[in-house]
Design a protein around this motif. Sequence first.
Motif: not given
Length: 402
Positions: A249-254
């Motif tokens: 899963s793409f890591p959250s930019p936050g």
Amino acid sequence: MEAKMHMKEWLITQIESGKYEGLSWEDDSKTMFRIPWKHAAKKDYKQTEDAALFKAWAVYKGKYREGRDRADPTMWKTRLRCALNKSTDFHEVPERNQLDITEPYKVYLIQYDNVPARPAESPQIKDQVIQAQRSQRSPAFLDKHLHCQKESFHRSKEEVKPLPDDLMKEHMYCELTRKKRQNQSPASITFLSPTLNISDFRMQVTLLYQGQRVMKVTTRSPEGCFILQGRVPLGNERIYGPCTAQQLSFPSPGSMSLPPWLAEAMNRLLCHLERGVLLWVAPDGVFIKRFCQGRVYWSGPMAQHADQPNKLEREKTFKLLDIPTFLNELQSCLQGKRATPSYEIELCFGEEYPDPNVPKTRKLIMAKVVPLFAVELLQKFNFGEIEEKRTVLDSNMEGEKM
């Protein structure tokens, strides 16, 4: 009080009723149906007609009361779409969808296994159902084809008895240097084991946000891996068995130290990457299939263009690396005929790539994919050392000619 029908019964009733324009059977055996799917933003969109089926489902489920609730065609459509996706009785058949025509529609397959009275229980039609379901799965190797490939592949490994690795390296290098010293064209060096180490389905996947590494994973599943934002596309586990492809899963930019404007831009892009892409290594190559709405571009050994974008079409399988070609190129390299073959693959999500005008370090989201069988082969034959010695031999030969 009249008993409520299950969704499958209700939807079949609506198809048979002929009340809804565009809702019809796709095949004579009634295993698949078309459902109208016009977007509300289209100029010729008419709520009373194009949202009629979605409204009927909302009314039937008690989610909309005429005259009391505010009409919301978008929500009606979302409810029916979610119900179809959640149900094990329906499976979308993406290759039959027609979403770019005047009257767009989607096609769904109906699973009849639990309804013995239906004609789909006959062996002939049941085969059609399974075949249609199999055709809308991602790669063929995830199903029976994978099993056949693996059996053939492992048989070939047993039939060919390769030399031990150290003797193989010595044989190839000695043959190369002997012919070089004699100033002759190298004889054909045959791989004694053309399938050497290609049973290694691992990949090293690195995710990068604007050139900065945010994740590096070695996948180990023979079914490959999904790179995605959201959930894995589901199939029928009773037919195919559970999907064991690894999920990245793409890591959250936050969670990153990013400027607010950049985090916002990345979040907007990630919204379109639900369902993502599926990558896998098979005995004959490295493959990919794009499921997400967002565009995906790539570069690699089999890319059509080196200096302009290569786009992955949705719901189509692409070969990114051809293993027989790689082995032939590796053999040519050992013979001194060419440089080390390329094997690394780059994916760019949402932005055109390759892009001569924008460096890759400025692209929002990229992935670097390295099939580890290729790395091990190069290490096995000490390619760094061979390349260095080959350069020295070439220099010596050039000096002798002068």
